[in-house]
Motif scaffolding. Structure first.
Motif, PDB file in Angstrom:
ATOM      1  N   CYS A  52      43.147 -18.586  20.726  1.00  0.00           N
ATOM      2  CA  CYS A  52      42.355 -18.820  22.374  1.00  0.00           C
ATOM      3  C   CYS A  52      41.761 -17.985  22.398  1.00  0.00           C
ATOM      4  CB  CYS A  52      43.511 -18.668  23.499  1.00  0.00           C
ATOM      5  SG  CYS A  52      45.183 -19.625  23.358  1.00  0.00           S
ATOM      6  N   ARG A  53      40.241 -18.156  22.307  1.00  0.00           N
ATOM      7  CA  ARG A  53      38.675 -17.314  22.550  1.00  0.00           C
ATOM      8  C   ARG A  53      39.494 -16.932  23.829  1.00  0.00           C
ATOM      9  NH1 ARG A  53      34.055 -20.501  24.605  1.00  0.00           N
ATOM     10  NH2 ARG A  53      33.415 -18.980  25.684  1.00  0.00           N
ATOM     11  N   GLY A  54      38.065 -16.160  24.156  1.00  0.00           N
ATOM     12  CA  GLY A  54      37.980 -15.025  25.471  1.00  0.00           C
ATOM     13  C   GLY A  54      36.125 -15.576  26.168  1.00  0.00           C
ATOM     14  N   GLY A  55      36.137 -14.237  26.995  1.00  0.00           N
ATOM     15  CA  GLY A  55      34.800 -15.391  26.933  1.00  0.00           C
ATOM     16  C   GLY A  55      34.827 -16.213  28.081  1.00  0.00           C
ATOM     17  N   ILE A  56      33.335 -16.692  27.905  1.00  0.00           N
ATOM     18  CA  ILE A  56      32.903 -17.787  28.980  1.00  0.00           C
ATOM     19  C   ILE A  56      31.518 -18.747  28.315  1.00  0.00           C
ATOM     20  CG2 ILE A  56      31.608 -17.071  30.902  1.00  0.00           C
ATOM     21  CD1 ILE A  56      33.056 -20.182  32.679  1.00  0.00           C
ATOM     22  N   ARG A  57      31.385 -20.102  28.167  1.00  0.00           N
ATOM     23  CA  ARG A  57      30.833 -20.621  27.749  1.00  0.00           C
ATOM     24  C   ARG A  57      29.918 -19.789  26.447  1.00  0.00           C
ATOM     25  NH1 ARG A  57      30.102 -21.908  32.174  1.00  0.00           N
ATOM     26  NH2 ARG A  57      29.139 -20.030  33.507  1.00  0.00           N
ATOM     27  N   LYS A  58      28.690 -19.494  26.096  1.00  0.00           N
ATOM     28  CA  LYS A  58      28.929 -18.928  24.689  1.00  0.00           C
ATOM     29  C   LYS A  58      29.304 -17.613  24.457  1.00  0.00           C
ATOM     30  CE  LYS A  58      25.536 -22.476  23.071  1.00  0.00           C
ATOM     31  NZ  LYS A  58      25.578 -22.173  22.186  1.00  0.00           N
ATOM     32  N   VAL A  59      29.791 -16.846  25.682  1.00  0.00           N
ATOM     33  CA  VAL A  59      29.974 -15.719  25.424  1.00  0.00           C
ATOM     34  C   VAL A  59      31.513 -15.468  24.855  1.00  0.00           C
ATOM     35  CG1 VAL A  59      30.211 -13.636  26.355  1.00  0.00           C
ATOM     36  CG2 VAL A  59      28.417 -14.455  27.220  1.00  0.00           C
ATOM     37  N   GLY A  60      31.682 -15.235  23.910  1.00  0.00           N
ATOM     38  CA  GLY A  60      33.302 -14.776  23.225  1.00  0.00           C
ATOM     39  C   GLY A  60      33.207 -15.949  22.552  1.00  0.00           C
ATOM     40  N   MET A  61      32.319 -17.020  21.669  1.00  0.00           N
ATOM     41  CA  MET A  61      32.529 -18.136  21.130  1.00  0.00           C
ATOM     42  C   MET A  61      33.450 -17.954  20.077  1.00  0.00           C
ATOM     43  SD  MET A  61      32.404 -21.242  22.135  1.00  0.00           S
ATOM     44  CE  MET A  61      31.738 -21.940  20.533  1.00  0.00           C
ATOM     45  N   PRO A  62      34.222 -18.345  19.734  1.00  0.00           N
ATOM     46  CA  PRO A  62      35.138 -17.515  17.950  1.00  0.00           C
ATOM     47  C   PRO A  62      34.295 -17.277  17.067  1.00  0.00           C
ATOM     48  CG  PRO A  62      36.009 -20.259  19.047  1.00  0.00           C
ATOM     49  CD  PRO A  62      35.308 -19.755  19.705  1.00  0.00           C
ATOM     50  N   ARG A  63      34.933 -16.839  16.044  1.00  0.00           N
ATOM     51  CA  ARG A  63      33.822 -16.303  15.030  1.00  0.00           C
ATOM     52  C   ARG A  63      34.822 -17.092  14.022  1.00  0.00           C
ATOM     53  NH1 ARG A  63      33.724  -9.969  15.243  1.00  0.00           N
ATOM     54  NH2 ARG A  63      35.856 -10.350  16.291  1.00  0.00           N
ATOM     55  N   LYS A  64      33.827 -17.499  13.296  1.00  0.00           N
ATOM     56  CA  LYS A  64      34.285 -18.372  12.047  1.00  0.00           C
ATOM     57  C   LYS A  64      35.301 -17.605  11.109  1.00  0.00           C
ATOM     58  CE  LYS A  64      30.870 -22.000  11.303  1.00  0.00           C
ATOM     59  NZ  LYS A  64      29.170 -22.564  10.608  1.00  0.00           N
ATOM     60  N   ARG A  65      34.977 -16.301  11.143  1.00  0.00           N
ATOM     61  CA  ARG A  65      35.367 -15.750  10.016  1.00  0.00           C
ATOM     62  C   ARG A  65      36.408 -15.229  11.085  1.00  0.00           C
ATOM     63  NH1 ARG A  65      36.637 -10.344  10.290  1.00  0.00           N
ATOM     64  NH2 ARG A  65      36.790  -8.885   8.643  1.00  0.00           N
ATOM     65  N   ARG A  66      36.773 -14.796  11.611  1.00  0.00           N
ATOM     66  CA  ARG A  66      37.823 -14.266  12.223  1.00  0.00           C
ATOM     67  C   ARG A  66      38.744 -15.435  12.473  1.00  0.00           C
ATOM     68  NH1 ARG A  66      40.512 -10.343  13.893  1.00  0.00           N
ATOM     69  NH2 ARG A  66      41.431  -9.915  15.759  1.00  0.00           N
ATOM     70  N   VAL A  67      38.662 -16.494  12.551  1.00  0.00           N
ATOM     71  CA  VAL A  67      40.120 -17.614  12.420  1.00  0.00           C
ATOM     72  C   VAL A  67      39.672 -17.963  10.855  1.00  0.00           C
ATOM     73  CG1 VAL A  67      39.776 -20.384  12.259  1.00  0.00           C
ATOM     74  CG2 VAL A  67      38.007 -18.409  14.612  1.00  0.00           C
TER      75      VAL A  67
END
Length: 274
Positions: free
Chosen positions: A59-74
């Motif tokens: 479950c990502r953080g932020g809202i809208r563009k801020v905090g979008m899940p990063r491909k590397r992280r996933v």
């Protein structure tokens, strides 16, 4: 089963698009699925293996563009042997609806659990969740509301949105627009603040937090831990001295190793009695 206005059951996989990836051991997709009649999107990372793997929701953080899940992280999480889905939440990256910072969009996580369980790459069983920052609200809300959820990790997580309103002057305009004013919309803030409903949580919880986090101060971790302890819940806490909201890569990898070791142990314990 929830049927949205489109007549398609929530949690139905609608589309799967393969993305290019430099990693040979993980395949990355963008999935579109149904949630309350809306089309919602997210990243899916699938480790190359000979058989089905356990599932995990990030479950990502932020809202809208801020905090979008990063491909590397996933993909880094998937490398540890899990099929990982990271929903963008409604209203993001071409998804329908409106991001409500833990309002009705919390249902997008619940329906993501249904969706990921239907995938052929996924082994039957409980689905653990990792919530980062605002994502902790989403993860714990899902754990409170639905069956089939495994252990939950709260990483740099918001536990009291009233505190966030006071701490983050830069977020007040957004919070007033999306959630309301904390003195007027008290219920909206409490429903997004896990410290007010720890009694309803039935799964093991791990708290991970940097002591120098300037975006979500460490007192959020302490408040959640105190509430869990007071309620007699199964929880663990790892505080990382001097770390901020995001950890340096080497320390982050070590922290992730500890998280997945804990998840594996708790998941095994839970599935014995499930």
């Amino acid at each position: 089963m929830n049927i949205g206005e489109t007549g398609i059951p929530s949690g139905t996989l609608l589309q799967r698009d393969l993305l290019q990836s430099h990693r040979q051991d993980v395949r990355l997709y963008v999935l579109t699925y149904s949630s309350e009649g809306l089309r919602v999107k997210g990243y899916l990372a699938v480790p190359d293996s000979k058989g089905p793997c356990p599932a995990l929701i990030f479950c990502r953080g932020g809202i809208r563009k801020v905090g979008m899940p990063r491909k590397r992280r996933v993909m880094t999480m998937a490398e540890r042997g899990y099929v990982v889905f990271a929903p963008f939440y409604r209203g993001n990256e071409g998804g329908e609806g409106r991001d409500e910072f833990g309002g009705e969009d919390r249902l997008d996580v619940i329906h993501a659990i249904t969706m990921i369980k239907s995938l052929p790459e996924v082994k039957p069983g409980l689905v653990p969740l990792i919530g980062f920052s605002r994502g902790s609200i989403m993860a714990l809300s899902a754990a409170k509301a639905c069956q089939g959820v495994g252990p939950v990790v709260v990483w740099g997580g918001v536990s009291d949105l009233f505190d966030t309103y006071e701490e983050r002057v830069d977020l007040r305009r957004m919070l007033k627009r999306v959630v309301g004013h904390p003195r007027k919309q008290i219920d909206a803030y409490q429903s997004r603040s896990p410290v007010y409903w720890v009694d309803a949580l039935k799964v093991p919880i791990m708290i991970v937090h940097g002591t120098s986090d300037a975006l979500v101060p460490v007192r959020h971790a302490w408040k959640l831990a105190e509430g869990l302890k007071r309620s007699g819940k199964d929880f663990a806490m790892e505080l990382h001295e001097g770390f901020g909201h995001r950890f340096p890569r080497e320390q982050d990898d070590k922290a992730l190793d500890a998280v997945f070791e804990w998840l594996s142990q708790k998941l095994q314990q839970m599935e014995i009695s499930y």
